[in-house]
Design an enzyme around this catalytic site. Sequence first.
Site, PDB file in Angstrom:
ATOM      1  N   THR A  85       5.322   1.971  -0.543  1.00 42.28           N
ATOM      2  CA  THR A  85       6.766   1.666   0.233  1.00 42.28           C
ATOM      3  C   THR A  85       6.777   2.795   1.157  1.00 42.28           C
ATOM      4  O   THR A  85       6.152   3.999   0.874  1.00 42.28           O
ATOM      5  CB  THR A  85       8.026   1.623  -0.783  1.00 42.28           C
ATOM      6  OG1 THR A  85       7.858   2.748  -1.630  1.00 42.28           O
ATOM      7  CG2 THR A  85       7.630   0.297  -1.429  1.00 42.28           C
ATOM      8  N   SER A  86       7.832   2.679   2.033  1.00 43.60           N
ATOM      9  CA  SER A  86       8.050   3.838   2.924  1.00 43.60           C
ATOM     10  C   SER A  86       8.560   4.838   1.996  1.00 43.60           C
ATOM     11  O   SER A  86       8.224   6.268   2.336  1.00 43.60           O
ATOM     12  CB  SER A  86       9.145   3.523   3.915  1.00 43.60           C
ATOM     13  OG  SER A  86       8.664   2.538   4.804  1.00 43.60           O
ATOM     14  N   GLU A 123       0.946  -1.163  -0.015  1.00 41.85           N
ATOM     15  CA  GLU A 123      -0.064  -0.064   0.005  1.00 41.85           C
ATOM     16  C   GLU A 123       0.831   1.140   0.038  1.00 41.85           C
ATOM     17  O   GLU A 123       0.582   2.491   0.466  1.00 41.85           O
ATOM     18  CB  GLU A 123      -1.011  -0.025   0.982  1.00 41.85           C
ATOM     19  CG  GLU A 123      -2.039  -1.284   0.968  1.00 41.85           C
ATOM     20  CD  GLU A 123      -3.505  -1.045   1.619  1.00 41.85           C
ATOM     21  OE1 GLU A 123      -3.880  -0.034   1.756  1.00 41.85           O
ATOM     22  OE2 GLU A 123      -3.940  -2.217   1.781  1.00 41.85           O
TER      23      GLU A 123
END
Length: 387
Positions: free
Chosen positions: A373-374, A371
């Site tokens: 990535t960082s 949902e």
Amino acid sequence: MPSTAGTPHAFALTEEQQLIRRTVRDFAEKHVRPIASEIDEEKRFPTENIKRLADLGLMGMLVPEEYGGSGADIVSYAITIEELSRACASHGVITSVNNSLCAWPIYNWGTEEQRETFLEPLCTGEGLGAYALSEPGAGSDPAGMTSTAIKEGDAYILNGQKNFITNGGHADTYIYFAKTDPDERHRGMSAFILDKDMDGFEWSEPEEKMGIRAAHSVQLFLDDVEVPEGRMLGEEGEGFKIAMQVLDGGRIGIGAQAVGIAQACLDASKEYASEREQFGQPISNFQAIQFKIADMAMRTEVARNQVYKAAAMKDAGEDVTQTASIAKLNASEASMENAIQAVQIHGGNGYTTDYPVERYMRDAKITEIYEGTSEIQRLVISREEFN
Ligand code: CAA
């Protein structure tokens, strides 16, 4: 000054939200935690719990009662995903995808006919939902997808491939994104509601994954799938905005999942540190351990507050793009750090499957990836800062 002791403060959960937490926690202790390790090891999808979750109203939380849902608020939904994930992160994501990535967009953008056809099975557990955005060549960049939906008469012919589709194969209903105008990037994308029984719709065996192994992820293959035009969700060309707005909400769910894992790491570490003796005393007596526990508690609490804030803002109808990304980014990094420290506190035992913390570490990692990535969350946050 009159005493205000006992008066609910601004951050207090309502009676109903507290009841939902107790109910989901009891359910998780009874039906989820006892099988969590086994279904992880066997990579077994927990089919037996889907109907149970639905019977408690947890599969259609964001859908009003008139369409078969439980019409809960988003804070209650976040609490639910957190409590399920505290026992088993696979249950957390299975439930989150059904609620925020499949049922909610059908309610929000669906026609009356689409709502009546698809929502009830998703809420009652008779059916299950999935969300098909990512492709082998389009993960962080969904506008670069190559799935196509070409209009022919009163239908669209869909072709393409998706990957990492959570609930895929088990799900009956898929929100599928494809290009109705393949020459365009995001403006050429549209959303469709697909059934798994449609001719030309196939899926792979589940991927072999590091964590959340009971939540299956598959590839989808569409070969000339004929989709009636009445199955388009929203307007033609509106797919990218639908995908992004769905993910704004989905990221609150994944943030909540990460909070649940972070809390599970803290729970396990406190229990172990109180029982494990070295140098003639429980290791919880040592400041080296106490400080790790303090940091784990702090990270969990801060992450929870931010996730609940994003949920409360969405309940109030506010824009949550940046707040949800902050919540998801912070909670996922908190859960990963808590997992690393939990394994460290458990020492050699933490590195074995005799204790759950190695599973928490494997499960925590995905919250930094799916949902968005960082790195994508940082992109979203910084873009909003410069806006
Ligand atoms: N809400 C509404 N509209 C939005 C929006 C949002 N959150 N984000 C962008 N938009 C709009 C923009 O305003 C813009 O509109 P106009 O055409 O009117 O100008 C349009 O969408 C395009 O926006 P961008 O130029 O910002 O698009 P981009 O191609 O640069 O992408 C991105 C932006 C943030 C990187 C986006 O692609 C993104 O979020 N990528 C990550 C994808 C992702 O999270 N995938 C997860 C897969 S699902 C999953 O993981 C499920 C699972 O397994 C559990």
